[in-house]
Design a protein around this motif. Structure first.
Motif, PDB file in Angstrom:
ATOM      1  N   GLU A   5      -3.034  10.556   3.722  1.00 34.54           N
ATOM      2  CA  GLU A   5      -1.758   9.954   3.308  1.00 34.54           C
ATOM      3  C   GLU A   5      -1.894   9.147   2.022  1.00 34.54           C
ATOM      4  O   GLU A   5      -0.986   9.113   1.205  1.00 34.54           O
ATOM      5  N   THR A   6      -3.037   8.503   1.830  1.00 33.03           N
ATOM      6  CA  THR A   6      -3.248   7.725   0.602  1.00 33.03           C
ATOM      7  C   THR A   6      -3.318   8.652  -0.604  1.00 33.03           C
ATOM      8  O   THR A   6      -2.731   8.363  -1.654  1.00 33.03           O
ATOM      9  N   ASP A   7      -4.009   9.786  -0.445  1.00 40.69           N
ATOM     10  CA  ASP A   7      -4.059  10.770  -1.533  1.00 40.69           C
ATOM     11  C   ASP A   7      -2.651  11.264  -1.865  1.00 40.69           C
ATOM     12  O   ASP A   7      -2.276  11.378  -3.036  1.00 40.69           O
ATOM     13  N   ARG A   8      -1.889  11.568  -0.842  1.00 39.08           N
ATOM     14  CA  ARG A   8      -0.512  12.049  -1.050  1.00 39.08           C
ATOM     15  C   ARG A   8       0.351  10.974  -1.736  1.00 39.08           C
ATOM     16  O   ARG A   8       1.150  11.280  -2.609  1.00 39.08           O
ATOM     17  N   ALA A   9       0.157   9.729  -1.343  1.00 38.24           N
ATOM     18  CA  ALA A   9       0.900   8.629  -1.976  1.00 38.24           C
ATOM     19  C   ALA A   9       0.514   8.505  -3.450  1.00 38.24           C
ATOM     20  O   ALA A   9       1.375   8.281  -4.312  1.00 38.24           O
ATOM     21  N   LEU A  10      -0.774   8.654  -3.743  1.00 37.97           N
ATOM     22  CA  LEU A  10      -1.218   8.618  -5.143  1.00 37.97           C
ATOM     23  C   LEU A  10      -0.600   9.764  -5.943  1.00 37.97           C
ATOM     24  O   LEU A  10      -0.133   9.565  -7.069  1.00 37.97           O
ATOM     25  N   LEU A  11      -0.586  10.955  -5.360  1.00 40.62           N
ATOM     26  CA  LEU A  11       0.008  12.104  -6.053  1.00 40.62           C
ATOM     27  C   LEU A  11       1.499  11.898  -6.295  1.00 40.62           C
ATOM     28  O   LEU A  11       2.018  12.227  -7.369  1.00 40.62           O
ATOM     29  N   ARG A  12       2.203  11.331  -5.313  1.00 37.39           N
ATOM     30  CA  ARG A  12       3.644  11.042  -5.501  1.00 37.39           C
ATOM     31  C   ARG A  12       3.834  10.038  -6.630  1.00 37.39           C
ATOM     32  O   ARG A  12       4.689  10.210  -7.494  1.00 37.39           O
ATOM     33  N   ALA A  13       3.021   8.989  -6.632  1.00 43.65           N
ATOM     34  CA  ALA A  13       3.139   7.961  -7.675  1.00 43.65           C
ATOM     35  C   ALA A  13       2.831   8.543  -9.046  1.00 43.65           C
ATOM     36  O   ALA A  13       3.542   8.272 -10.027  1.00 43.65           O
ATOM     37  N   LEU A  14       1.803   9.377  -9.125  1.00 44.64           N
ATOM     38  CA  LEU A  14       1.454   9.998 -10.415  1.00 44.64           C
ATOM     39  C   LEU A  14       2.519  10.991 -10.863  1.00 44.64           C
ATOM     40  O   LEU A  14       2.778  11.125 -12.060  1.00 44.64           O
ATOM     41  N   SER A  15       3.146  11.693  -9.930  1.00 44.01           N
ATOM     42  CA  SER A  15       4.180  12.657 -10.320  1.00 44.01           C
ATOM     43  C   SER A  15       5.413  11.958 -10.878  1.00 44.01           C
ATOM     44  O   SER A  15       6.136  12.522 -11.685  1.00 44.01           O
ATOM     45  N   GLN A  16       5.625  10.711 -10.478  1.00 44.06           N
ATOM     46  CA  GLN A  16       6.753   9.943 -11.012  1.00 44.06           C
ATOM     47  C   GLN A  16       6.434   9.331 -12.361  1.00 44.06           C
ATOM     48  O   GLN A  16       7.306   9.203 -13.216  1.00 44.06           O
ATOM     49  N   ASN A  17       5.163   8.942 -12.550  1.00 46.52           N
ATOM     50  CA  ASN A  17       4.743   8.355 -13.824  1.00 46.52           C
ATOM     51  C   ASN A  17       3.241   8.539 -13.959  1.00 46.52           C
ATOM     52  O   ASN A  17       2.465   7.734 -13.434  1.00 46.52           O
ATOM     53  N   ALA A  18       2.848   9.565 -14.677  1.00 47.95           N
ATOM     54  CA  ALA A  18       1.427   9.896 -14.815  1.00 47.95           C
ATOM     55  C   ALA A  18       0.686   8.931 -15.731  1.00 47.95           C
ATOM     56  O   ALA A  18      -0.536   8.981 -15.813  1.00 47.95           O
ATOM     57  N   ALA A  19       1.397   8.048 -16.406  1.00 51.21           N
ATOM     58  CA  ALA A  19       0.758   7.117 -17.335  1.00 51.21           C
ATOM     59  C   ALA A  19       0.367   5.799 -16.670  1.00 51.21           C
ATOM     60  O   ALA A  19      -0.094   4.885 -17.348  1.00 51.21           O
ATOM     61  N   GLN A  20       0.527   5.694 -15.356  1.00 50.63           N
ATOM     62  CA  GLN A  20       0.186   4.455 -14.669  1.00 50.63           C
ATOM     63  C   GLN A  20      -1.315   4.195 -14.713  1.00 50.63           C
ATOM     64  O   GLN A  20      -2.119   5.115 -14.668  1.00 50.63           O
ATOM     65  N   THR A  21      -1.668   2.933 -14.782  1.00 54.92           N
ATOM     66  CA  THR A  21      -3.077   2.554 -14.734  1.00 54.92           C
ATOM     67  C   THR A  21      -3.564   2.597 -13.292  1.00 54.92           C
ATOM     68  O   THR A  21      -2.756   2.609 -12.347  1.00 54.92           O
ATOM     69  N   ALA A  22      -4.873   2.581 -13.116  1.00 51.53           N
ATOM     70  CA  ALA A  22      -5.444   2.552 -11.767  1.00 51.53           C
ATOM     71  C   ALA A  22      -5.012   1.293 -11.026  1.00 51.53           C
ATOM     72  O   ALA A  22      -4.801   1.312  -9.818  1.00 51.53           O
ATOM     73  N   SER A  23      -4.855   0.212 -11.759  1.00 50.72           N
ATOM     74  CA  SER A  23      -4.403  -1.040 -11.150  1.00 50.72           C
ATOM     75  C   SER A  23      -2.976  -0.891 -10.614  1.00 50.72           C
ATOM     76  O   SER A  23      -2.680  -1.301  -9.486  1.00 50.72           O
ATOM     77  N   GLN A  24      -2.093  -0.296 -11.423  1.00 47.25           N
ATOM     78  CA  GLN A  24      -0.714  -0.079 -10.982  1.00 47.25           C
ATOM     79  C   GLN A  24      -0.664   0.873  -9.792  1.00 47.25           C
ATOM     80  O   GLN A  24       0.086   0.650  -8.836  1.00 47.25           O
ATOM     81  N   LEU A  25      -1.451   1.932  -9.854  1.00 44.39           N
ATOM     82  CA  LEU A  25      -1.488   2.890  -8.746  1.00 44.39           C
ATOM     83  C   LEU A  25      -1.998   2.222  -7.478  1.00 44.39           C
ATOM     84  O   LEU A  25      -1.455   2.444  -6.386  1.00 44.39           O
ATOM     85  N   GLY A  26      -3.042   1.422  -7.621  1.00 42.51           N
ATOM     86  CA  GLY A  26      -3.593   0.723  -6.465  1.00 42.51           C
ATOM     87  C   GLY A  26      -2.561  -0.169  -5.800  1.00 42.51           C
ATOM     88  O   GLY A  26      -2.423  -0.170  -4.568  1.00 42.51           O
ATOM     89  N   ARG A  27      -1.822  -0.936  -6.612  1.00 40.38           N
ATOM     90  CA  ARG A  27      -0.766  -1.792  -6.052  1.00 40.38           C
ATOM     91  C   ARG A  27       0.298  -0.960  -5.345  1.00 40.38           C
ATOM     92  O   ARG A  27       0.793  -1.345  -4.297  1.00 40.38           O
ATOM     93  N   ALA A  28       0.642   0.200  -5.911  1.00 38.25           N
ATOM     94  CA  ALA A  28       1.697   1.037  -5.332  1.00 38.25           C
ATOM     95  C   ALA A  28       1.308   1.613  -3.978  1.00 38.25           C
ATOM     96  O   ALA A  28       2.172   1.831  -3.125  1.00 38.25           O
TER      97      ALA A  28
END
Length: 150
Positions: A5-28
């Motif tokens: 589920e965490t991988d899927r959440a990361l993929l969803r977040a990246l598909s919405q904005n692929a320019a996010q930093t690892a810090s932003q992705l981690g918070r999301a």
């Protein structure tokens, strides 16, 4: 690779904005920055993430017409599929080449400045290709759903 589920959440977040930093992705997704970075790197290494894409607005760039072409290759003097794909893929106005099953052999997405420009591309570039039998054109009127996450 098994996705949790965490991988899927990361993929969803990246598909919405692929320019996010690892810090932003981690918070999301509820991870630390290093843990998010490691997971994203693992997704890249596994092939679940492939390439980066920039979406351009064809209309704002002067391409006001999008046409989907169904192309049936001729039975006589048949050109190889690889040759057709290579040749048609070299035409700048052809944005996408899809080998399909059904009435047509290929579906092409073609952009043009206007209908007169599309007619020029169709007559001089596409219909002149070796092996082209018949073509059916469908002009896109609007696009309501843009590609999103799987």
């Amino acid at each position: 690779m098994e996705l949790d589920e965490t991988d899927r959440a990361l993929l969803r977040a990246l598909s919405q904005n692929a320019a996010q930093t690892a810090s932003q992705l981690g918070r999301a997704v509820g991870l630390s920055q290093p843990a998010a970075w490691r997971r994203v790197q693992r997704l890249w290494a596994s092939g679940a993430l492939a390439g980066r894409r920039l979406d351009l607005d064809p209309e704002k760039l002067g391409f006001g017409v999008t046409v989907f072409l169904g192309v049936k290759l001729a039975a006589r003097g048949r050109v190889s599929l690889e040759d057709f794909e290579r040749i048609v893929g070299a035409i700048p106005e052809v944005q996408r080449v899809e080998h399909v099953l059904g009435l047509y052999d290929y579906r092409l997405r073609v952009v043009a400045r206007d209908l007169a420009d599309f007619e020029r591309v169709l007559r001089r570039r596409i219909m002149a290709l070796p092996g082209v039998g018949s073509v059916e054109a469908n002009v896109m009127l609007s696009e309501e759903r843009l590609p999103g996450p799987l």
